[in-house]
Motif scaffolding. Structure first.
Motif, PDB file in Angstrom:
ATOM      1  N   PHE A  88       0.823  -1.213   0.000  1.00 30.66           N
ATOM      2  CA  PHE A  88       0.000   0.000   0.000  1.00 30.66           C
ATOM      3  C   PHE A  88       0.857   1.263   0.000  1.00 30.66           C
ATOM      4  O   PHE A  88       0.580   2.208  -0.740  1.00 30.66           O
ATOM      5  CB  PHE A  88      -0.956   0.031   1.195  1.00 30.66           C
ATOM      6  N   ILE A  89       1.881   1.290   0.813  1.00 35.76           N
ATOM      7  CA  ILE A  89       2.725   2.484   0.895  1.00 35.76           C
ATOM      8  C   ILE A  89       3.409   2.759  -0.447  1.00 35.76           C
ATOM      9  O   ILE A  89       3.404   3.897  -0.935  1.00 35.76           O
ATOM     10  CB  ILE A  89       3.754   2.333   2.034  1.00 35.76           C
ATOM     11  N   MET A  90       3.982   1.717  -1.046  1.00 37.25           N
ATOM     12  CA  MET A  90       4.661   1.921  -2.328  1.00 37.25           C
ATOM     13  C   MET A  90       3.672   2.280  -3.444  1.00 37.25           C
ATOM     14  O   MET A  90       3.989   3.063  -4.330  1.00 37.25           O
ATOM     15  CB  MET A  90       5.473   0.676  -2.704  1.00 37.25           C
ATOM     16  N   MET A  91       2.474   1.727  -3.394  1.00 41.08           N
ATOM     17  CA  MET A  91       1.468   2.060  -4.397  1.00 41.08           C
ATOM     18  C   MET A  91       1.060   3.533  -4.269  1.00 41.08           C
ATOM     19  O   MET A  91       0.951   4.248  -5.268  1.00 41.08           O
ATOM     20  CB  MET A  91       0.245   1.152  -4.246  1.00 41.08           C
ATOM     21  N   ALA A  95       1.519   6.506  -6.941  1.00 46.30           N
ATOM     22  CA  ALA A  95       0.326   7.172  -7.462  1.00 46.30           C
ATOM     23  C   ALA A  95       0.320   8.669  -7.157  1.00 46.30           C
ATOM     24  O   ALA A  95       0.067   9.485  -8.053  1.00 46.30           O
ATOM     25  CB  ALA A  95      -0.924   6.517  -6.878  1.00 46.30           C
ATOM     26  N   PHE A  96       0.575   9.049  -5.912  1.00 45.77           N
ATOM     27  CA  PHE A  96       0.376  10.436  -5.506  1.00 45.77           C
ATOM     28  C   PHE A  96       1.647  11.279  -5.544  1.00 45.77           C
ATOM     29  O   PHE A  96       1.589  12.457  -5.881  1.00 45.77           O
ATOM     30  CB  PHE A  96      -0.257  10.498  -4.115  1.00 45.77           C
ATOM     31  N   LEU A  97       2.771  10.701  -5.194  1.00 47.36           N
ATOM     32  CA  LEU A  97       3.997  11.494  -5.175  1.00 47.36           C
ATOM     33  C   LEU A  97       4.684  11.541  -6.539  1.00 47.36           C
ATOM     34  O   LEU A  97       5.240  12.568  -6.929  1.00 47.36           O
ATOM     35  CB  LEU A  97       4.970  10.969  -4.115  1.00 47.36           C
ATOM     36  N   LEU A  98       4.673  10.412  -7.242  1.00 45.72           N
ATOM     37  CA  LEU A  98       5.377  10.342  -8.517  1.00 45.72           C
ATOM     38  C   LEU A  98       4.456  10.448  -9.729  1.00 45.72           C
ATOM     39  O   LEU A  98       4.935  10.517 -10.858  1.00 45.72           O
ATOM     40  CB  LEU A  98       6.186   9.041  -8.586  1.00 45.72           C
ATOM     41  N   ASN A  99       3.142  10.457  -9.517  1.00 46.36           N
ATOM     42  CA  ASN A  99       2.150  10.540 -10.601  1.00 46.36           C
ATOM     43  C   ASN A  99       2.409   9.521 -11.715  1.00 46.36           C
ATOM     44  O   ASN A  99       2.380   9.844 -12.901  1.00 46.36           O
ATOM     45  CB  ASN A  99       2.097  11.952 -11.207  1.00 46.36           C
ATOM     46  N   LEU A 100       2.631   8.283 -11.329  1.00 46.77           N
ATOM     47  CA  LEU A 100       2.897   7.224 -12.304  1.00 46.77           C
ATOM     48  C   LEU A 100       1.587   6.669 -12.845  1.00 46.77           C
ATOM     49  O   LEU A 100       0.533   6.772 -12.206  1.00 46.77           O
ATOM     50  CB  LEU A 100       3.707   6.100 -11.664  1.00 46.77           C
ATOM     51  N   SER A 101       1.664   6.043 -14.015  1.00 40.47           N
ATOM     52  CA  SER A 101       0.472   5.405 -14.588  1.00 40.47           C
ATOM     53  C   SER A 101       0.174   4.112 -13.822  1.00 40.47           C
ATOM     54  O   SER A 101       0.978   3.635 -13.024  1.00 40.47           O
ATOM     55  CB  SER A 101       0.689   5.117 -16.069  1.00 40.47           C
ATOM     56  N   GLU A 102      -0.993   3.537 -14.089  1.00 39.89           N
ATOM     57  CA  GLU A 102      -1.456   2.371 -13.324  1.00 39.89           C
ATOM     58  C   GLU A 102      -0.526   1.164 -13.405  1.00 39.89           C
ATOM     59  O   GLU A 102      -0.280   0.522 -12.380  1.00 39.89           O
ATOM     60  CB  GLU A 102      -2.859   1.984 -13.772  1.00 39.89           C
ATOM     61  N   PRO A 103       0.028   0.807 -14.570  1.00 43.77           N
ATOM     62  CA  PRO A 103       0.951  -0.339 -14.581  1.00 43.77           C
ATOM     63  C   PRO A 103       2.170  -0.137 -13.684  1.00 43.77           C
ATOM     64  O   PRO A 103       2.622  -1.077 -13.016  1.00 43.77           O
ATOM     65  CB  PRO A 103       1.374  -0.455 -16.053  1.00 43.77           C
ATOM     66  N   PHE A 104       2.677   1.096 -13.624  1.00 39.78           N
ATOM     67  CA  PHE A 104       3.812   1.360 -12.755  1.00 39.78           C
ATOM     68  C   PHE A 104       3.397   1.374 -11.278  1.00 39.78           C
ATOM     69  O   PHE A 104       4.177   1.005 -10.395  1.00 39.78           O
ATOM     70  CB  PHE A 104       4.497   2.674 -13.145  1.00 39.78           C
ATOM     71  N   GLN A 105       2.168   1.785 -10.994  1.00 39.97           N
ATOM     72  CA  GLN A 105       1.663   1.722  -9.622  1.00 39.97           C
ATOM     73  C   GLN A 105       1.576   0.269  -9.160  1.00 39.97           C
ATOM     74  O   GLN A 105       1.919  -0.055  -8.017  1.00 39.97           O
ATOM     75  CB  GLN A 105       0.282   2.368  -9.537  1.00 39.97           C
ATOM     76  N   ILE A 106       1.122  -0.595 -10.056  1.00 39.88           N
ATOM     77  CA  ILE A 106       1.051  -2.023  -9.731  1.00 39.88           C
ATOM     78  C   ILE A 106       2.450  -2.579  -9.502  1.00 39.88           C
ATOM     79  O   ILE A 106       2.687  -3.346  -8.566  1.00 39.88           O
ATOM     80  CB  ILE A 106       0.307  -2.794 -10.849  1.00 39.88           C
ATOM     81  N   LEU A 107       3.387  -2.184 -10.334  1.00 39.20           N
ATOM     82  CA  LEU A 107       4.778  -2.613 -10.166  1.00 39.20           C
ATOM     83  C   LEU A 107       5.338  -2.123  -8.842  1.00 39.20           C
ATOM     84  O   LEU A 107       6.013  -2.882  -8.131  1.00 39.20           O
ATOM     85  CB  LEU A 107       5.631  -2.109 -11.341  1.00 39.20           C
ATOM     86  N   GLY A 113       5.357  -4.969  -1.648  1.00 34.81           N
ATOM     87  CA  GLY A 113       4.988  -6.244  -1.026  1.00 34.81           C
ATOM     88  C   GLY A 113       6.186  -7.151  -0.858  1.00 34.81           C
ATOM     89  O   GLY A 113       6.340  -7.820   0.163  1.00 34.81           O
ATOM     90  N   LEU A 114       7.060  -7.174  -1.861  1.00 33.02           N
ATOM     91  CA  LEU A 114       8.273  -7.983  -1.771  1.00 33.02           C
ATOM     92  C   LEU A 114       9.200  -7.468  -0.682  1.00 33.02           C
ATOM     93  O   LEU A 114       9.754  -8.255   0.098  1.00 33.02           O
ATOM     94  CB  LEU A 114       8.993  -8.008  -3.123  1.00 33.02           C
TER      95      LEU A 114
END
Length: 149
Positions: A88-91, A95-107, A113-114
């Motif tokens: 959750f923290i990395m997502m 999403a909010f700090l780096l404004n990445l697209s959804e595939p990168f948010q999932i990554l 999680g890892l």
């Protein structure tokens, strides 16, 4: 306290390897419940639990062990919550700090999680459970029924 009776499977020096008694599955669902299906898929490989004993024991002898359950909640929190919180923290960072697209948010969530899994594995490896021997049962003799008894 959680108590379990185990039987001695093998002995090496002062270390006894204990094996849990197989518990019969319920008959209510005729083998269609989730636990039955998972046991068929993954097998029922029996694990051996090593414990140092200073008493003399024999293979087949029963031993009752107890485990202090106060640390189990702490153990479970590290195992389940740390990878989830890391994801959750990395997502949210992606999403909010780096404004990445959804595939990168999932990554980012997978990486979090890892990382949480690695932290939990390290932390849980340091937690020690205190397993105590409650009772060592004597070897039972086989009993044969005699006609007329």
């Amino acid at each position: 306290m959680i108590e379990q009776t185990l039987s001695v499977a093998k002995i090496r020096g002062t270390t006894a390897y204990l094996q849990a008694e197989p518990k019969p599955a319920c008959e209510g669902c005729n083998g269609k419940c989730g636990s039955q299906i998972f046991s068929r898929l993954f097998g029922t490989q029996k694990k051996l639990f090593p414990i140092e004993l200073h008493e003399s024991v024999e293979v087949g002898q029963k031993i009752k062990l107890s485990l202090d359950d106060s640390k189990l909640v702490n153990h479970g929190a590290w195992v389940y919550m740390t990878p989830l919180m890391g994801a959750f923290i990395m997502m949210f960072i992606g999403a909010f700090l780096l404004n990445l697209s959804e595939p990168f948010q999932i990554l980012f969530a997978l990486m979090g999680g890892l990382m949480g899994f690695i932290v939990a594995r390290y932390r849980v490896g340091r937690l020690k459970h205190q397993v105590k021997v409650v009772k060592i049962y004597p070897i039972s003799f086989s009993v044969k029924q005699i006609d007329g008894d």
